[in-house]
Design an enzyme around this catalytic site. Structure first.
Site, PDB file in Angstrom:
ATOM      1  N   SER A 151       0.851  -1.193   0.000  1.00 41.30           N
ATOM      2  CA  SER A 151       0.000   0.000   0.000  1.00 41.30           C
ATOM      3  C   SER A 151       0.882   1.237   0.000  1.00 41.30           C
ATOM      4  O   SER A 151       2.018   1.203   0.504  1.00 41.30           O
ATOM      5  CB  SER A 151      -0.892   0.014   1.243  1.00 41.30           C
ATOM      6  OG  SER A 151      -1.528   1.274   1.410  1.00 41.30           O
TER       7      SER A 151
ATOM      8  N   TYR B  66      -1.511  -0.404  10.259  1.00 45.60           N
ATOM      9  CA  TYR B  66      -1.726  -0.778   8.860  1.00 45.60           C
ATOM     10  C   TYR B  66      -0.466  -0.528   8.039  1.00 45.60           C
ATOM     11  O   TYR B  66       0.002  -1.407   7.306  1.00 45.60           O
ATOM     12  CB  TYR B  66      -2.898   0.022   8.287  1.00 45.60           C
ATOM     13  CG  TYR B  66      -3.144  -0.250   6.819  1.00 45.60           C
ATOM     14  CD1 TYR B  66      -3.730  -1.438   6.407  1.00 45.60           C
ATOM     15  CD2 TYR B  66      -2.790   0.687   5.849  1.00 45.60           C
ATOM     16  CE1 TYR B  66      -3.948  -1.697   5.066  1.00 45.60           C
ATOM     17  CE2 TYR B  66      -3.010   0.438   4.504  1.00 45.60           C
ATOM     18  CZ  TYR B  66      -3.594  -0.750   4.121  1.00 45.60           C
ATOM     19  OH  TYR B  66      -3.800  -1.005   2.778  1.00 45.60           O
TER      20      TYR B  66
END
Length: 253
Positions: free
Chosen positions: A149, A159
Site C-alpha cells: 500500500s 496498517y
C-alpha cells in the site's frame, strides 16, 4: 498467443477475492485465461464472485480461507491443486484496513487487535506463500504478488507497518525463491474507490488527497494491468520489486 489468453493453462489463487480489489484481480486473471481460486474468509462474498465469473464462462472456485490460520491456508492450496492441477500464481491481497484505521495510536492500540492485524496482513501472506511454494517448485516456475500500500511509505500506524513489512518480505522471498524459478513482487496501490477505502478515508483526508495528488483516486480495475504484468512472462526478469500504482501519491526514487 492473444493478449486475452496470456495466462492460459495457469492456475491462480487470489486471497480476499470477495472484496473490491480482490474481485477485480480475480476477474482480470480469469479474463487472461487463468483458472482462479477465490479465497476469502467471507464465504458468501467469494461465492458471489464465483457465480459472476462462472456465468461469464471462466474457471473459478470459491474457497473459504482464513489466511491467518495455517491449516486453512494449506487446505486452500491443496484444493486448488486438486481441482486445477497445480498453483502457478498467488496474489496475497487479503488484509485488514477499514477494521483498523482510526483505531487509536500505536501506544494505545488494543494489543489483541495489533496481533490480529499482524496475523492477517503480514503472517497471512507468509503462510499462503509457504503453502503454494511446493507446487511452484515442482514446475520450476511461479509468480507471487503481495498487496502492499502507499500507506507503507508514510505514518499509517499498524496498517502501514504491516504493509511496509510486506515490502521487506517481498525482497527476502524474492531472493530465497529465485533458485526455484519463482518471482516475488508487490503492488502498492494508492487511494482506490472501494467500500473499504471509503470507510478508511474521512472527508478531510479525501480533500487533502484531491488537493495534493496528481491523479487522486483510482478504481480497482486500474490495478489490474500492473498485476497482469507481474504475473505474465513479460516480467520474468523482475523480482523483489514494489510497483506503485497510485496516481503519483507516493514519490519514490
Amino acid at each position: 498467443m492473444s493478449e486475452s489468453a496470456v495466462l492460459a493453462g495457469k492456475v491462480a489463487i487470489v486471497t480476499g477475492a470477495g472484496g473490491g480489489i480482490g474481485r477485480a484481480y480475480a476477474k482480470g486473471l480469469a479474463e487472461a485465461g487463468a483458472a482462479v481460486v477465490l479465497a476469502d474468509v467471507k464465504a458468501e462474498a467469494a461465492e458471489a464472485v464465483e457465480q459472476e465469473l462462472t456465468k461469464a464462462g471462466h474457471q473459478v472456485l470459491a474457497v473459504r480461507t482464513d489466511v491467518s490460520d495455517e491449516a486453512s491456508v494449506d487446505a486452500m492450496a491443496a484444493t486448488a491443486a486438486e481441482r486445477f492441477g497445480s498453483v502457478d500464481i498467488l496474489v496475497n491481497n487479503a488484509a485488514l484496513m477499514a477494521e483498523i484505521v482510526g483505531k487509536g495510536a500505536l501506544t494505545t492500540m488494543d494489543l489483541d487487535l495489533w496481533h490480529t492485524t499482524l496475523g492477517v496482513n503480514l503472517t497471512g501472506p507468509l503462510l499462503c506463500t509457504r503453502a503454494v511454494v511446493p507446487y511452484m517448485k515442482k514446475r520450476g516456475y511461479g509468480k507471487i504478488v503481495n498487496q502492499s500500500s502507499g500507506g507503507a511509505f508514510m505514518g499509517a500506524n499498524a496498517y502501514g507497518i504491516t504493509k511496509l513489512g510486506l515490502v521487506s518480505m517481498t525482497l527476502s522471498l524474492a531472493r530465497e525463491l529465485a533458485p526455484f524459478g519463482i518471482r516475488v513482487n508487490a503492488i502498492a496501490p494508492g487511494n482506490v474507490n472501494t467500500e473499504a477505502g471509503a470507510l478508511s478515508s474521512p472527508p478531510q483526508l479525501r480533500a487533502m488527497v484531491e488537493a495534493t495528488v496528481p491523479f487522486p483516486f483510482g478504481e480497482p480495475e486500474d490495478l489490474v494491468p500492473g498485476l497482469l504484468y507481474l504475473v505474465s512472462p513479460g516480467s520474468d526478469w523482475v523480482t523483489g520489486h514494489t510497483l506503485n500504482i497510485d496516481g503519483g501519491w507516493i514519490p519514490r526514487t
